[in-house]
Enzyme design. Structure first.
Site, mmCIF file in Angstrom:
data_model
loop_
_atom_site.group_PDB
_atom_site.id
_atom_site.type_symbol
_atom_site.label_atom_id
_atom_site.label_comp_id
_atom_site.label_asym_id
_atom_site.label_seq_id
_atom_site.Cartn_x
_atom_site.Cartn_y
_atom_site.Cartn_z
ATOM 1 N N SER A 80 0.812 -1.209 0.000
ATOM 2 C CA SER A 80 0.000 0.000 0.000
ATOM 3 C C SER A 80 0.852 1.269 0.000
ATOM 4 O O SER A 80 1.937 1.308 0.585
ATOM 5 C CB SER A 80 -0.897 0.000 1.251
ATOM 6 O OG SER A 80 -1.498 1.261 1.451
ATOM 7 N N GLU B 267 0.218 3.652 1.742
ATOM 8 C CA GLU B 267 0.265 4.120 3.132
ATOM 9 C C GLU B 267 1.600 3.773 3.795
ATOM 10 O O GLU B 267 1.932 4.330 4.840
ATOM 11 C CB GLU B 267 -0.885 3.517 3.932
ATOM 12 C CG GLU B 267 -2.249 4.103 3.605
ATOM 13 C CD GLU B 267 -2.444 5.526 4.125
ATOM 14 O OE1 GLU B 267 -1.778 5.894 5.109
ATOM 15 O OE2 GLU B 267 -3.248 6.259 3.533
ATOM 16 N N TYR C 40 -2.045 0.542 10.198
ATOM 17 C CA TYR C 40 -2.263 -0.101 8.901
ATOM 18 C C TYR C 40 -1.004 -0.024 8.051
ATOM 19 O O TYR C 40 -0.548 -1.029 7.491
ATOM 20 C CB TYR C 40 -3.431 0.562 8.171
ATOM 21 C CG TYR C 40 -3.613 0.090 6.753
ATOM 22 C CD1 TYR C 40 -4.229 -1.120 6.470
ATOM 23 C CD2 TYR C 40 -3.156 0.865 5.675
ATOM 24 C CE1 TYR C 40 -4.390 -1.561 5.159
ATOM 25 C CE2 TYR C 40 -3.310 0.432 4.368
ATOM 26 C CZ TYR C 40 -3.922 -0.775 4.118
ATOM 27 O OH TYR C 40 -4.073 -1.205 2.825
#
Length: 322
Positions: free
Chosen positions: A124, A126, A147
């Protein structure tokens, strides 16, 4: 020879699009489904009779070993996760158990039961967090959420299995990708669904968090092709998948309301409970490597994606209730 693919997270946005894509390619598609007390197969109901589902969980190593042993897949796509960034602050241990250790469990099952299987890990953007934009495969990581931290663990675990056991294991570092199948708690779908309801007179207000956050938004249906392309390469590798463009949440809101002829400022307010404890200000991907080596690039423009999602939610409201 018919190829077999195993998809974790098959009931989600990406999993459903990937399942459709692989079926069109002639694959035998198998999916991992978690036990739930409510129906959660809405995104795959239209292909339900063409796929095979197996009950299991990324937090349960025994189930993963059993499924990999039974299916003997040629390709595994690990899309399953606790995928909501804001929720990961409230559920950090569970997020780590599924998103980090879950990758280890699945890779270990593949190594033990079908070591020649090609493996895709859904990493990801992120993971970049507060790293300066634009972000490429060479950009240092600095995740800003449980996350993001969990995804970074899964990313390095995938590389470790690749280097230690010569597995064909690749990471797709996907930046934000949306569609009408996006979960209703994610900000983009929350916006388009609210716009449809406000236009229909069913809702009067939309409460959001940080309107200044900048994201690189693409169309999920196009991004699953990039996942497949990674596993068709002779050598495994890691790729950023993105549009290279950034837009603020405010831009998304404005585009959605303009599409139905409304002024967003009359309906949108900000709420503290939707703010993250640690914000990621800018995510902007550099997907030049994917274009060069995979011959992949996005096709759907930002404004067209917003319109597609708004129109889908308007259509859903107009459908007769069953």
């Amino acid at each position: 020879m018919e190829k077999r693919a195993l998809i974790t997270g098959i009931t989600g946005q990406d999993g459903s699009y990937l399942a459709e894509f692989l079926l069109q390619k002639g694959y035998s598609v198998h999916g991992l489904q978690r036990r739930s007390s409510s129906f959660n197969t809405g995104r795959i109901d239209h292909i339900f009779d063409h796929i095979t589902l197996h009950m299991g969980d990324l937090t349960d190593a025994a189930s993963l070993n059993r499924i990999v042993r039974e299916v003997k897949p040629h390709e595994v796509y690990n899309l399953g996760a606790q995928s909501h960034v804001r929720v990961s602050f409230d559920e950090p241990v569970y997020s780590g158990n599924s998103d980090a250790l879950g990758v280890t469990r699945l890779l270990d099952a593949v190594y033990a039961e079908a070591p020649n299987t090609r493996f895709y890990q859904a990493s990801s953007s992120e993971m970049f967090g507060s790293s300066p934009a634009p972000q490429s495969e060479e950009t240092p990581f600095h995740p800003r959420s449980p996350y993001g931290v969990s995804k970074l663990y899964g990313y390095w675990t995938t590389i470790n299995y690749r280097e230690s056991y010569e597995m064909h294991a690749s990471n797709g570092i996907l930046f934000n990708h949306e569609s009408p199948r996006r979960g209703e708690t994610f900000v983009t779908r929350k916006i388009t669904r609210a716009v449809a309801r406000i236009k229909a007179g069913l809702q009067t207000e939309l409460i959001l968090g940080n309107l200044d956050a900048k994201r690189d938004w693409g169309y999920a249906k196009e991004y699953v092709e990039a996942m497949w392309l990674m596993l068709q390469q002779d050598k495994p590798d890691d790729y950023v998948i993105a549009t290279g463009e950034t837009h603020t949440v405010r831009d998304f809101v404005e585009a959605a309301f303009v599409h139905v002829g409304l002024d967003w400022q009359q309906y949108v307010t900000q709420g503290q409970k939707y703010m993250r404890p640690a914000e990621v200000d800018v995510l902007q991907g550099d997907a030049s490597k994917a274009k060069r080596l995979l011959d992949w690039e996005p096709k759907t423009k930002f404004e067209d994606l917003v319109k597609l999602m708004v129109d889908s939610d308007i259509e859903a409201l107009n459908e007769p209730r069953k």
